[in-house]
Design a protein around this motif. Sequence first.
Motif, PDB file in Angstrom:
ATOM      1  N   MET A 282       1.186  -1.152  -0.106  1.00 21.52           N
ATOM      2  CA  MET A 282      -0.149  -0.088   0.179  1.00 21.52           C
ATOM      3  C   MET A 282       0.604   1.124  -0.235  1.00 21.52           C
ATOM      4  O   MET A 282       1.653   1.319   0.585  1.00 21.52           O
ATOM      5  CB  MET A 282      -1.138   0.005   1.402  1.00 21.52           C
ATOM      6  N   VAL A 283       0.052   2.305  -0.300  1.00 22.88           N
ATOM      7  CA  VAL A 283       1.311   3.669  -0.524  1.00 22.88           C
ATOM      8  C   VAL A 283      -0.044   4.850   0.458  1.00 22.88           C
ATOM      9  O   VAL A 283      -0.628   5.216   0.444  1.00 22.88           O
ATOM     10  CB  VAL A 283       1.482   3.648  -1.979  1.00 22.88           C
ATOM     11  N   PRO A 284       0.928   4.726   1.481  1.00 19.85           N
ATOM     12  CA  PRO A 284       1.754   3.857   2.410  1.00 19.85           C
ATOM     13  C   PRO A 284       2.303   2.997   2.055  1.00 19.85           C
ATOM     14  O   PRO A 284       1.004   2.858   3.229  1.00 19.85           O
ATOM     15  CB  PRO A 284       2.549   5.198   3.030  1.00 19.85           C
ATOM     16  N   PRO A 285       3.007   1.442   3.087  1.00 16.97           N
ATOM     17  CA  PRO A 285       2.574   0.822   3.789  1.00 16.97           C
ATOM     18  C   PRO A 285       2.028   0.931   4.873  1.00 16.97           C
ATOM     19  O   PRO A 285       2.709   1.788   5.921  1.00 16.97           O
ATOM     20  CB  PRO A 285       4.204   0.091   3.816  1.00 16.97           C
ATOM     21  N   LEU A 286       1.320   0.007   4.953  1.00 17.65           N
ATOM     22  CA  LEU A 286       0.713  -0.377   6.379  1.00 17.65           C
ATOM     23  C   LEU A 286       1.086  -0.814   7.884  1.00 17.65           C
ATOM     24  O   LEU A 286       1.466  -1.192   7.487  1.00 17.65           O
ATOM     25  CB  LEU A 286      -0.845  -0.267   5.919  1.00 17.65           C
ATOM     26  N   THR A 287       1.571   0.555   8.517  1.00 19.69           N
ATOM     27  CA  THR A 287       1.186   0.269   9.923  1.00 19.69           C
ATOM     28  C   THR A 287       0.058  -0.879  10.524  1.00 19.69           C
ATOM     29  O   THR A 287      -1.292  -0.806   9.994  1.00 19.69           O
ATOM     30  CB  THR A 287       2.006   0.350  10.898  1.00 19.69           C
ATOM     31  N   THR A 288       0.381  -2.391  11.574  1.00 16.17           N
ATOM     32  CA  THR A 288      -0.762  -3.106  11.312  1.00 16.17           C
ATOM     33  C   THR A 288      -0.534  -3.981  12.191  1.00 16.17           C
ATOM     34  O   THR A 288       1.245  -4.004  12.363  1.00 16.17           O
ATOM     35  CB  THR A 288      -1.263  -4.275  10.050  1.00 16.17           C
ATOM     36  N   MET A 289      -1.368  -4.723  12.924  1.00 17.81           N
ATOM     37  CA  MET A 289      -1.353  -5.803  14.059  1.00 17.81           C
ATOM     38  C   MET A 289      -1.289  -7.295  12.888  1.00 17.81           C
ATOM     39  O   MET A 289      -2.182  -7.368  12.726  1.00 17.81           O
ATOM     40  CB  MET A 289      -2.406  -6.061  14.522  1.00 17.81           C
ATOM     41  N   GLU A 290      -0.333  -8.116  13.425  1.00 14.71           N
ATOM     42  CA  GLU A 290      -0.661  -9.662  12.909  1.00 14.71           C
ATOM     43  C   GLU A 290      -0.630 -10.433  14.146  1.00 14.71           C
ATOM     44  O   GLU A 290      -0.258 -10.937  14.857  1.00 14.71           O
ATOM     45  CB  GLU A 290       0.702 -10.580  12.294  1.00 14.71           C
ATOM     46  N   LEU A 291      -2.070 -11.689  13.949  1.00 15.12           N
ATOM     47  CA  LEU A 291      -2.830 -12.543  14.116  1.00 15.12           C
ATOM     48  C   LEU A 291      -1.121 -13.205  14.526  1.00 15.12           C
ATOM     49  O   LEU A 291      -1.253 -13.175  13.220  1.00 15.12           O
ATOM     50  CB  LEU A 291      -3.892 -12.394  13.200  1.00 15.12           C
ATOM     51  N   PRO A 292      -1.478 -14.068  15.416  1.00 12.44           N
ATOM     52  CA  PRO A 292      -0.480 -15.253  15.779  1.00 12.44           C
ATOM     53  C   PRO A 292      -0.972 -16.617  14.947  1.00 12.44           C
ATOM     54  O   PRO A 292      -0.971 -17.417  16.040  1.00 12.44           O
ATOM     55  CB  PRO A 292       0.014 -15.448  17.360  1.00 12.44           C
ATOM     56  N   HIS A 293      -1.816 -16.351  14.209  1.00 14.03           N
ATOM     57  CA  HIS A 293      -2.549 -18.035  13.487  1.00 14.03           C
ATOM     58  C   HIS A 293      -2.011 -19.439  13.474  1.00 14.03           C
ATOM     59  O   HIS A 293      -1.699 -20.548  14.278  1.00 14.03           O
ATOM     60  CB  HIS A 293      -3.044 -17.656  12.290  1.00 14.03           C
ATOM     61  N   SER A 294      -0.288 -18.981  13.195  1.00 14.90           N
ATOM     62  CA  SER A 294       0.150 -19.790  13.283  1.00 14.90           C
ATOM     63  C   SER A 294       0.991 -20.393  14.496  1.00 14.90           C
ATOM     64  O   SER A 294       1.130 -21.320  14.869  1.00 14.90           O
ATOM     65  CB  SER A 294       1.993 -19.640  12.154  1.00 14.90           C
ATOM     66  N   GLU A 295       1.703 -19.303  15.462  1.00 15.64           N
ATOM     67  CA  GLU A 295       1.485 -19.264  16.904  1.00 15.64           C
ATOM     68  C   GLU A 295       0.412 -20.499  17.362  1.00 15.64           C
ATOM     69  O   GLU A 295       0.852 -21.357  18.588  1.00 15.64           O
ATOM     70  CB  GLU A 295       2.512 -18.523  17.532  1.00 15.64           C
ATOM     71  N   MET A 296      -0.683 -20.186  17.313  1.00 14.64           N
ATOM     72  CA  MET A 296      -2.018 -20.741  18.044  1.00 14.64           C
ATOM     73  C   MET A 296      -1.912 -22.022  17.305  1.00 14.64           C
ATOM     74  O   MET A 296      -2.078 -23.143  18.626  1.00 14.64           O
ATOM     75  CB  MET A 296      -3.105 -19.981  17.907  1.00 14.64           C
ATOM     76  N   GLY A 297      -1.931 -22.201  16.252  1.00 11.83           N
ATOM     77  CA  GLY A 297      -2.030 -23.423  15.700  1.00 11.83           C
ATOM     78  C   GLY A 297      -0.964 -24.589  16.610  1.00 11.83           C
ATOM     79  O   GLY A 297      -1.032 -25.502  16.752  1.00 11.83           O
ATOM     80  N   ARG A 298       0.040 -23.731  16.213  1.00 12.05           N
ATOM     81  CA  ARG A 298       2.053 -24.682  17.146  1.00 12.05           C
ATOM     82  C   ARG A 298       1.532 -25.204  18.360  1.00 12.05           C
ATOM     83  O   ARG A 298       1.022 -26.297  19.402  1.00 12.05           O
ATOM     84  CB  ARG A 298       2.914 -24.242  16.909  1.00 12.05           C
ATOM     85  N   TYR A 299       1.065 -24.040  19.137  1.00  7.78           N
ATOM     86  CA  TYR A 299       0.857 -24.015  21.089  1.00  7.78           C
ATOM     87  C   TYR A 299      -0.588 -25.357  20.505  1.00  7.78           C
ATOM     88  O   TYR A 299      -0.108 -25.986  21.972  1.00  7.78           O
ATOM     89  CB  TYR A 299       0.393 -22.730  21.683  1.00  7.78           C
ATOM     90  N   ALA A 300      -2.095 -25.095  20.196  1.00  2.61           N
ATOM     91  CA  ALA A 300      -2.827 -26.236  20.287  1.00  2.61           C
ATOM     92  C   ALA A 300      -1.949 -28.031  20.112  1.00  2.61           C
ATOM     93  O   ALA A 300      -2.965 -28.882  20.237  1.00  2.61           O
ATOM     94  CB  ALA A 300      -3.576 -25.732  19.078  1.00  2.61           C
TER      95      ALA A 300
END
Length: 344
Positions: A282-300
């Motif tokens: 995006m212009v400018p690149p967007l600051t954002t929060m990333e959901l931890p789906h991979s980490e959640m899957g690993r924990y499960a």
Amino acid sequence: MTKKPTMSDIAVACGVSQATVSLVLNNAPGTRISSATRDAVMTKAAEIGYTTVHRRPDRRPVIAMIINDVTSSPHVAGLIDGVTESANERGLLVSVMPTGGDSDAEQAVLDHLAAMPIAGVIYARLITQQINIPPGLLNVPTVLLNCYTGDRSIPSVVPGDLVAGQTSALLLIKAGHRRVGYIGGEDTIEAARERIKGYRRALMMHDIALDPAIVFKGGWTIRGGYDAFKSIMMVPDPPTAICCFSDRTAMGVYAAAAELGLKIPEDISVVGFDNETYTADMVPPLTTMELPHSEMGRYAAEHLADLLASPRKTSRNFQVKIECELIERQSVKVLDRSGLLPVA
């Protein structure tokens, strides 16, 4: 005729689950089973004459991942990848069983699993929500992924949406913004309720009064973000920064800002949520929060493996919340950092 010894016989004699016996006899790598338990299982197997005729030496216990949707969002890949990677490390195989959100299809899956030697189940939802656990899973080792029961009777893992909402607002406050608007999702969505709580908490931490005129709900789509931003910017004292429920919301804000002749971040700072693949472009690149789906899957998967390895271990069921990561890019302008408390 003498009854042929079974894994169930070994499990009863050793006081462990059949899944644990299977893990030991198959020498599954990466499982956390004590040497005492392994010795007891192997000794009892030899004592009763249990044999593994026709058993492939590389055969691994199977866990099922039941999920309601695998098509509507790219986030599902993170959930599945996290589960499968962790399960493979623990010597487990994963069978992913999507139900399409159809109750009949889910019941068919549960009926199918009841007739199979499944070691355990990861019951997942694409969108974080409270659920009623299917009765067919009450006697099966189960971990809930991105969902939970009201009484927390089944171990679960969900994203830390409240803290993430707080983090995104605090980032803007730390950059000197005192007028921080918020475009949230609908109240029917749990993540929306949690993230706006975090936004409000961030304001309270810095003695900033909540102004309902710059808070808009129901803007989780591109069009919703566009309309919400247009409305918010009509107030007498418009915000200098906006927290968005999703990256799609932020895309709508970008479009509306351009129509209003506002530049990002020079005139308005924006923080999104989800870290969709397009946000870096995006212009400018967007600051954002990333959901931890991979980490959640690993924990499960890790927690389920622990349950299988130590079925007699007593522990209270609980809910784990995994922190969302802040991805900082160029959509936030620093106004003034003086006189502000550190961001927690």
